[in-house]
Design a protein around this motif. Structure first.
Motif, PDB file in Angstrom:
ATOM      1  N   THR A 253       0.833  -1.207   0.000  1.00 17.76           N
ATOM      2  CA  THR A 253       0.000   0.000   0.000  1.00 17.76           C
ATOM      3  C   THR A 253       0.868   1.258   0.000  1.00 17.76           C
ATOM      4  O   THR A 253       0.604   2.218  -0.736  1.00 17.76           O
ATOM      5  CB  THR A 253      -0.941   0.018   1.217  1.00 17.76           C
ATOM      6  N   LEU A 254       1.920   1.257   0.815  1.00 21.75           N
ATOM      7  CA  LEU A 254       2.846   2.391   0.834  1.00 21.75           C
ATOM      8  C   LEU A 254       3.566   2.544  -0.510  1.00 21.75           C
ATOM      9  O   LEU A 254       3.794   3.671  -0.968  1.00 21.75           O
ATOM     10  CB  LEU A 254       3.872   2.222   1.954  1.00 21.75           C
ATOM     11  N   LEU A 255       3.913   1.425  -1.131  1.00 28.47           N
ATOM     12  CA  LEU A 255       4.549   1.489  -2.451  1.00 28.47           C
ATOM     13  C   LEU A 255       3.620   2.144  -3.473  1.00 28.47           C
ATOM     14  O   LEU A 255       4.040   3.005  -4.257  1.00 28.47           O
ATOM     15  CB  LEU A 255       4.931   0.084  -2.931  1.00 28.47           C
ATOM     16  N   ILE A 256       2.356   1.743  -3.467  1.00 29.67           N
ATOM     17  CA  ILE A 256       1.381   2.323  -4.392  1.00 29.67           C
ATOM     18  C   ILE A 256       1.271   3.828  -4.170  1.00 29.67           C
ATOM     19  O   ILE A 256       1.284   4.621  -5.125  1.00 29.67           O
ATOM     20  CB  ILE A 256       0.006   1.654  -4.198  1.00 29.67           C
ATOM     21  N   CYS A 257       1.193   4.231  -2.922  1.00 25.30           N
ATOM     22  CA  CYS A 257       1.076   5.658  -2.594  1.00 25.30           C
ATOM     23  C   CYS A 257       2.324   6.426  -3.015  1.00 25.30           C
ATOM     24  O   CYS A 257       2.235   7.547  -3.547  1.00 25.30           O
ATOM     25  CB  CYS A 257       0.831   5.834  -1.098  1.00 25.30           C
ATOM     26  N   ASN A 258       3.495   5.835  -2.804  1.00 23.83           N
ATOM     27  CA  ASN A 258       4.744   6.527  -3.149  1.00 23.83           C
ATOM     28  C   ASN A 258       4.984   6.577  -4.650  1.00 23.83           C
ATOM     29  O   ASN A 258       5.535   7.561  -5.156  1.00 23.83           O
ATOM     30  CB  ASN A 258       5.923   5.854  -2.439  1.00 23.83           C
ATOM     31  N   PHE A 259       4.582   5.538  -5.374  1.00 23.84           N
ATOM     32  CA  PHE A 259       4.675   5.590  -6.836  1.00 23.84           C
ATOM     33  C   PHE A 259       3.816   6.728  -7.369  1.00 23.84           C
ATOM     34  O   PHE A 259       4.197   7.435  -8.310  1.00 23.84           O
ATOM     35  CB  PHE A 259       4.243   4.263  -7.458  1.00 23.84           C
ATOM     36  N   ASN A 260       2.665   6.937  -6.744  1.00 25.45           N
ATOM     37  CA  ASN A 260       1.790   8.027  -7.155  1.00 25.45           C
ATOM     38  C   ASN A 260       2.422   9.383  -6.842  1.00 25.45           C
ATOM     39  O   ASN A 260       2.325  10.326  -7.638  1.00 25.45           O
ATOM     40  CB  ASN A 260       0.446   7.910  -6.455  1.00 25.45           C
ATOM     41  N   VAL A 261       3.079   9.489  -5.666  1.00 23.74           N
ATOM     42  CA  VAL A 261       3.763  10.734  -5.310  1.00 23.74           C
ATOM     43  C   VAL A 261       4.858  11.049  -6.326  1.00 23.74           C
ATOM     44  O   VAL A 261       4.981  12.184  -6.801  1.00 23.74           O
ATOM     45  CB  VAL A 261       4.373  10.632  -3.894  1.00 23.74           C
ATOM     46  N   ILE A 262       5.665  10.044  -6.659  1.00 22.24           N
ATOM     47  CA  ILE A 262       6.744  10.235  -7.642  1.00 22.24           C
ATOM     48  C   ILE A 262       6.171  10.655  -8.989  1.00 22.24           C
ATOM     49  O   ILE A 262       6.691  11.566  -9.651  1.00 22.24           O
ATOM     50  CB  ILE A 262       7.571   8.942  -7.777  1.00 22.24           C
ATOM     51  N   TYR A 263       5.078  10.007  -9.393  1.00 24.25           N
ATOM     52  CA  TYR A 263       4.433  10.355 -10.672  1.00 24.25           C
ATOM     53  C   TYR A 263       3.966  11.814 -10.660  1.00 24.25           C
ATOM     54  O   TYR A 263       4.167  12.555 -11.633  1.00 24.25           O
ATOM     55  CB  TYR A 263       3.251   9.420 -10.919  1.00 24.25           C
ATOM     56  N   GLU A 264       3.348  12.227  -9.555  1.00 24.74           N
ATOM     57  CA  GLU A 264       2.840  13.600  -9.479  1.00 24.74           C
ATOM     58  C   GLU A 264       3.977  14.616  -9.460  1.00 24.74           C
ATOM     59  O   GLU A 264       3.865  15.683 -10.076  1.00 24.74           O
ATOM     60  CB  GLU A 264       1.966  13.755  -8.238  1.00 24.74           C
ATOM     61  N   ILE A 265       5.052  14.310  -8.766  1.00 23.12           N
ATOM     62  CA  ILE A 265       6.203  15.222  -8.723  1.00 23.12           C
ATOM     63  C   ILE A 265       6.789  15.395 -10.124  1.00 23.12           C
ATOM     64  O   ILE A 265       7.099  16.512 -10.555  1.00 23.12           O
ATOM     65  CB  ILE A 265       7.266  14.701  -7.734  1.00 23.12           C
ATOM     66  N   ILE A 266       6.925  14.282 -10.837  1.00 26.72           N
ATOM     67  CA  ILE A 266       7.489  14.337 -12.188  1.00 26.72           C
ATOM     68  C   ILE A 266       6.529  15.047 -13.147  1.00 26.72           C
ATOM     69  O   ILE A 266       6.943  15.920 -13.925  1.00 26.72           O
ATOM     70  CB  ILE A 266       7.803  12.915 -12.699  1.00 26.72           C
ATOM     71  N   SER A 267       5.243  14.680 -13.097  1.00 24.66           N
ATOM     72  CA  SER A 267       4.272  15.250 -14.042  1.00 24.66           C
ATOM     73  C   SER A 267       4.039  16.735 -13.807  1.00 24.66           C
ATOM     74  O   SER A 267       3.729  17.471 -14.756  1.00 24.66           O
ATOM     75  CB  SER A 267       2.942  14.490 -13.947  1.00 24.66           C
ATOM     76  N   HIS A 268       4.188  17.201 -12.559  1.00 28.79           N
ATOM     77  CA  HIS A 268       4.002  18.619 -12.254  1.00 28.79           C
ATOM     78  C   HIS A 268       5.334  19.377 -12.208  1.00 28.79           C
ATOM     79  O   HIS A 268       5.370  20.548 -11.820  1.00 28.79           O
ATOM     80  CB  HIS A 268       3.264  18.803 -10.926  1.00 28.79           C
ATOM     81  N   ASN A 269       6.401  18.676 -12.575  1.00 28.80           N
ATOM     82  CA  ASN A 269       7.735  19.286 -12.610  1.00 28.80           C
ATOM     83  C   ASN A 269       8.097  19.933 -11.276  1.00 28.80           C
ATOM     84  O   ASN A 269       8.617  21.047 -11.213  1.00 28.80           O
ATOM     85  CB  ASN A 269       7.803  20.326 -13.745  1.00 28.80           C
ATOM     86  N   GLU A 270       7.840  19.218 -10.184  1.00 31.51           N
ATOM     87  CA  GLU A 270       8.119  19.720  -8.844  1.00 31.51           C
ATOM     88  C   GLU A 270       9.525  19.309  -8.409  1.00 31.51           C
ATOM     89  O   GLU A 270      10.037  18.262  -8.831  1.00 31.51           O
ATOM     90  CB  GLU A 270       7.111  19.150  -7.842  1.00 31.51           C
ATOM     91  N   PRO A 271      10.169  20.102  -7.559  1.00 34.35           N
ATOM     92  CA  PRO A 271      11.482  19.710  -7.025  1.00 34.35           C
ATOM     93  C   PRO A 271      11.362  18.515  -6.091  1.00 34.35           C
ATOM     94  O   PRO A 271      10.289  18.252  -5.538  1.00 34.35           O
ATOM     95  CB  PRO A 271      11.947  20.962  -6.266  1.00 34.35           C
ATOM     96  N   VAL A 272      12.462  17.815  -5.889  1.00 36.74           N
ATOM     97  CA  VAL A 272      12.467  16.599  -5.071  1.00 36.74           C
ATOM     98  C   VAL A 272      12.032  16.879  -3.639  1.00 36.74           C
ATOM     99  O   VAL A 272      11.381  16.045  -3.001  1.00 36.74           O
ATOM    100  CB  VAL A 272      13.872  15.953  -5.084  1.00 36.74           C
ATOM    101  N   ASN A 273      12.386  18.060  -3.113  1.00 38.54           N
ATOM    102  CA  ASN A 273      12.041  18.345  -1.717  1.00 38.54           C
ATOM    103  C   ASN A 273      10.541  18.552  -1.497  1.00 38.54           C
ATOM    104  O   ASN A 273      10.096  18.768  -0.377  1.00 38.54           O
ATOM    105  CB  ASN A 273      12.823  19.561  -1.206  1.00 38.54           C
ATOM    106  N   TYR A 274       9.737  18.457  -2.559  1.00 37.82           N
ATOM    107  CA  TYR A 274       8.281  18.495  -2.412  1.00 37.82           C
ATOM    108  C   TYR A 274       7.731  17.160  -1.930  1.00 37.82           C
ATOM    109  O   TYR A 274       6.534  17.028  -1.686  1.00 37.82           O
ATOM    110  CB  TYR A 274       7.616  18.864  -3.750  1.00 37.82           C
ATOM    111  N   PHE A 275       8.620  16.169  -1.787  1.00 39.57           N
ATOM    112  CA  PHE A 275       8.210  14.826  -1.391  1.00 39.57           C
ATOM    113  C   PHE A 275       7.465  14.839  -0.060  1.00 39.57           C
ATOM    114  O   PHE A 275       6.523  14.069   0.149  1.00 39.57           O
ATOM    115  CB  PHE A 275       9.444  13.916  -1.284  1.00 39.57           C
TER     116      PHE A 275
END
Length: 402
Positions: free
Chosen positions: A128-150
């Motif tokens: 479940t945590l993996l699914i949530c974190n894959f989504n976070v990574i996808y959103e950071i990349i798709s919105h061109n956010e810096p890594v510290n937005y994690f």
């Protein structure tokens, strides 16, 4: 002599596999978990019928009381004297009736399912945590956010967990249970898998930003370290290094929202759920004996929320966020007494029999219910029904406290 027929190896393997899947899907995707749970109940029913297992007996009913009584409370809340009974209100609660009876009908049910259920929960939390974190990574990349937005607010709490259709407090509680199982070797893994699981859970707990669950999580770690240091003092320096590293990473990369959410005194004391407790208590005072039931509870709360200016709570139709007040408003004094006595009994048996894993399970569930109404949402109901049934299948009701 017993007329019970021994199960076939195929049926046994099917029961074991699906029991694992029930616990595995518990932290995620409610509909998927409901389907798996339904399949599991059907399989256990078929097993009981085909192999002539006694599902209901006087002894079994007595053993099942601490769990089944919550179905009885739900049944009472669903009563509508105009329509006799509104069955739709009971959809979430059937597992509280069926699971204890089916578990008690299984030979050696506790030993058979204990490992499968706890291991399924551990792996389910991690996936479940993996699914949530894959989504976070996808959103950071798709919105061109810096890594510290994690660790920014938009990737924490409900925003973090909603992709997996789960609630931060519930997932946090399940992770605490998983941590306890790993550290106390209720389920065992090799060193690498264990380290990966523990690292994932620790990061995930901060991402969930559930204060009560995080407090329980930290307490479990502290108890483990104290025991470890008492046995082997050489671990003092490594433990200190790990502790300092975790704190440093949190304060370096954690957003202000996360720091305020977890550690701010004001964020705790100004939590509006305290005000909602007062609303549920007022409803109890107006209906002290049997409560208002499922039919009227939402309307009663919303009206009072609006009267007091709690517009967000009214719009979202919040429940009491405290299980004791939830039962007081739903079932009156009867519900409050049953809730306290049932959990008191289960904890007393667990303490008497030195079943530490269940002391923690029931204790942490009770603590989590101080700020959540977990016996209202299906995840909490199923968690209690599943592991409560597992526990009572281990002991005979009559001699449990001897």
């Amino acid at each position: 002599m017993s007329n019970t027929i021994e199960s076939s190896p195929i049926m046994d393997k099917l029961k074991y596999a699906v029991s694992f899947l029930v616990a595995f899907t518990l932290p995620m995707f409610m509909r998927l978990n409901n389907i798996v749970l339904g399949v599991y109940i059907v399989i256990l029913l078929c097993d009981s019928i085909i192999y002539k297992r006694k599902i209901i007996s006087i002894t079994g009913i007595k053993q099942a009381i601490p769990v089944v009584v919550f179905f009885i409370l739900a049944f009472g809340s669903a009563l509508d004297f105009e329509k006799i009974l509104v069955l739709k209100y009971l959809e979430k609660y059937w597992s509280l009736l069926l699971m204890p009876m089916l578990f008690l009908g299984q030979e050696n049910g506790y030993e058979t399912y204990k490992l499968k259920l706890f291991k399924g929960l551990v792996y389910g939390c991690f996936v479940t945590l993996l699914i949530c974190n894959f989504n976070v990574i996808y959103e950071i990349i798709s919105h061109n956010e810096p890594v510290n937005y994690f660790f920014r607010w938009r990737h924490l709490g409900h925003e973090f967990s909603k992709i997996a259709d789960t609630h931060p407090a519930y997932l946090g509680l399940f992770i605490c249970m998983s941590l306890y199982c790993i550290l106390n070797k209720i389920v065992d893994f090799n060193r690498i898998v264990k380290l990966v699981l523990l690292a994932g859970f620790t990061i995930g707990m901060f991402q969930l930003a559930s204060r009560v669950a995080l407090l329980i999580y930290i307490i479990v770690w502290c108890i483990f370290f104290i025991k470890l240091l008492r046995r082997e003092f050489k671990w003092v320096i490594p433990v200190a290094i790990v502790f300092i590293t975790v704190i440093s990473v949190f304060f370096t990369f954690g957003s202000e929202y996360l720091k305020d959410r977890v550690f701010s005194y004001d964020s705790v004391m100004k939590d509006d759920r305290f005000e909602r407790w007062g609303v549920s208590y007022e409803i109890f005072l107006e209906h002290p004996f049997l409560g208002v039931g499922f039919k009227d509870i939402t309307n009663e709360r919303v009206l009072k929320y609006q009267e007091k200016g709690y517009m967000v709570a009214a719009k979202r139709e919040y429940n009491a966020h405290n299980q004791f007040f939830e039962y007081l408003s739903l079932n009156g004094i009867v519900g409050g007494i049953v809730y306290i006595l049932s959990f008191g009994y289960l904890l007393a048996v667990a303490v008497k029999k030195k079943q530490y894993v269940f002391i923690f399970l029931f204790g942490s569930f009770f603590v989590a219910n101080l700020t959540e109404s977990m016996m209202v949402r299906i995840q909490g109901i199923e968690y209690f029904a599943l592991f409560g049934s597992l526990f009572i299948s281990k002991f005979n009701y009559k001699n449990a406290l001897r």
